[in-house]
Design a protein around this motif. Structure first.
Motif, short mmCIF file in Angstrom:
data_model
loop_
_atom_site.label_atom_id
_atom_site.label_comp_id
_atom_site.label_asym_id
_atom_site.label_seq_id
_atom_site.Cartn_x
_atom_site.Cartn_y
_atom_site.Cartn_z
N ARG A 43 18.63 -4.43 -5.96
CA ARG A 43 18.54 -3.10 -6.16
C ARG A 43 17.99 -2.57 -7.63
N ALA A 46 14.63 -3.72 -7.94
CA ALA A 46 13.62 -3.14 -7.10
C ALA A 46 13.44 -1.65 -7.27
N LEU A 50 10.04 -2.16 -7.09
CA LEU A 50 9.55 -2.11 -5.57
C LEU A 50 10.39 -0.56 -5.03
N TRP A 53 10.99 -0.37 -1.32
CA TRP A 53 12.17 -1.40 -0.97
C TRP A 53 13.60 -0.84 -1.21
N TYR A 54 13.50 -0.15 -2.57
CA TYR A 54 14.66 0.44 -3.04
C TYR A 54 15.20 1.70 -2.28
N TYR A 61 19.17 -9.19 -0.60
CA TYR A 61 18.33 -9.95 -1.69
C TYR A 61 18.69 -11.35 -1.75
N LEU A 67 12.85 -12.61 -6.88
CA LEU A 67 12.62 -11.33 -6.94
C LEU A 67 11.75 -11.23 -8.52
N SER A 72 4.65 -6.81 -7.82
CA SER A 72 5.19 -5.53 -7.90
C SER A 72 4.67 -4.87 -6.70
N GLN A 73 5.24 -3.70 -6.23
CA GLN A 73 4.63 -2.84 -5.21
C GLN A 73 3.14 -2.46 -5.22
N VAL A 98 7.09 -9.58 -0.29
CA VAL A 98 6.66 -8.21 -0.67
C VAL A 98 5.21 -8.14 -0.24
#
Length: 404
Positions: A43, A46, A50, A53-54, A61, A67, A72-73, A98
């Motif tokens: 987290r 993220a 992300l 996602w967070y 995870y 990760l 990336s988002q 992702v």
């Protein structure tokens, strides 16, 4: 895998040092501390990489490497443009998931393939938690034999993000050194899908990449947050475009949803034929244009000057000047405050005139850090000085400010 007690513990302690939590794990005997620490660390990453996602506290995870290496988002969401409505998509290197998550938002369905059971277990939990119910998770090693069992034209798009680590954990950049080796698999891949989207290293040599993948129909280079993030290669069944004529698109993504982009598409032939006008030292005025990392990576150095009506500072200085800002330039634009010769007198007086000024050196006989120490100025978010070489080979300091 994730009950209410564990989730509440993660949310309550997500800002804490995970090493300290592990050290005092006996205080929370009912908590699976290894899983809790993995999720807290996940987290923490993220939150910035992300954010969507967070925002979902119930995700699990894996260990850190997937990760760190995942898209990336913003980059993942950009890839939706390669999916046609109703497509069935295969993500053959699923990882954290992702890209599968993003592609599933436009595709009819996504088959997520991953050889790690740990990652598959996380994916089975996370996709429904994120509201994605059209992703099927498959544990599998990608090989010619495995692909041979898939019927022709099963997919509209196949996506791969090969691992860019060697046998001993070292970074590799050649596509043939990555795992899996797409040069071995591409014939089978183009049998089961019309299109292949390959994520290559941002350090990859673009021309070398294209020479190894003659089926390439386009290249997209993504930068976000002032950093080159990804090189995407789109391969089409039956494509045979000469390397010099393959469209290359440099993309600067703004924001986290990839809805705002500044794009510059060109071919290497166009760049070779371009004749950029160079600015004389007296013409360095108005606005300074700094290309995005993606545009610099693409190798388009002369064309931006031609297309946007700008002047290049020098043949080897990939910054441009123009009288006024221009729309859709893929990079930063700043107003030129002053242009100074780089000499002992100016250096001696610079700190007094500009006590706070961030420093960048390009095509200059010293690094940015070395120049900052010479000038003695403190960092600033308002003023910035560029140390560079003008078209007459003189060294200059270009002081700029942000444009409101």
């Amino acid at each position: 895998m994730m009950d209410r007690t564990l989730r509440e513990f993660i949310l309550a302690h997500e800002a804490e040092d995970t090493a300290g939590l592990m050290l005092h794990r006996d205080r929370w005997s009912g908590i699976d501390m290894e899983l809790a620490v993995r999720c807290i660390r996940g987290r923490q990453t993220a939150r910035y990489k992300l954010p969507l996602w967070y925002a979902e506290p119930g995700l699990t995870y894996p260990k850190s490497l997937p990760l760190e290496q995942c898209s990336s988002q913003a980059a993942a969401l950009y890839k939706q443009r390669f999916v046609h409505e109703g497509d069935r998509v295969a993500d053959l290197t699923g990882g954290l998931g992702v890209d599968s998550w993003s592609l599933s938002q436009k595709a009819a369905s996504v088959d997520y393939f991953e050889r790690s059971e740990e990652l598959c277990e996380c994916a089975r939990h996370n996709f429904p938690a994120l509201g994605r119910h059209n992703i099927a998770v498959h544990r599998a090693d990608i090989s010619l034999e495995m692909l041979g069992g898939i019927a022709p034209d099963t997919y509209g798009l196949v996506y791969l993000d090969p691992a860019r680590r060697g046998r001993y954990g070292e970074r590799v950049f050649s596509i043939k050194e990555c795992e899996p080796d797409i040069t071995v698999l591409k014939k089978e891949l183009l049998r089961i899908a019309l299109c292949i989207l390959l994520k290559a290293s941002p350090m990859a040599d673009i021309r070398a990449l294209l020479s190894e993948l003659p089926e390439t129909a386009g290249v997209h280079i993504l930068s976000h947050g002032h950093e080159c993030k990804e090189v995407l290669v789109l391969m089409l069944r039956g494509s045979s475009v000469a390397v010099e004529d393959i469209p290359v698109t440099a993309v600067e993504i703004s924001g986290e949803d990839a809805s705002r982009t500044a794009e510059f598409t060109f071919t290497f032939r166009e760049e070779a034929d371009a004749a950029a006008r160079l600015a004389s030292p007296s013409e360095i005025r108005g606005c300074l244009f700094e290309p995005s990392p993606a545009l610099l990576k693409s190798g388009a150095f002369k064309l931006p000057a031609c297309r946007f009506g700008l002047r290049k500072i020098s043949a080897s200085t990939h910054f441009y000047v123009g009288d006024v800002p221009v729309e859709h330039f893929p990079g930063k634009i700043r107003r030129i405050v002053r242009v100074l010769p780089f000499n002992k007198t100016i250096v001696k007086e610079f700190r007094r005139q500009y006590p706070e000024c961030s420093v960048t050196a390009r095509n200059f006989p010293m690094s940015s850090e070395e120049l900052r120490k010479r000038l003695g100025t403190a960092e600033s978010g308002i003023l910035r000085v560029l140390g560079t070489t003008a078209s007459d080979n003189s060294r200059v300091l270009i002081v700029t400010e942000a444009i409101d």
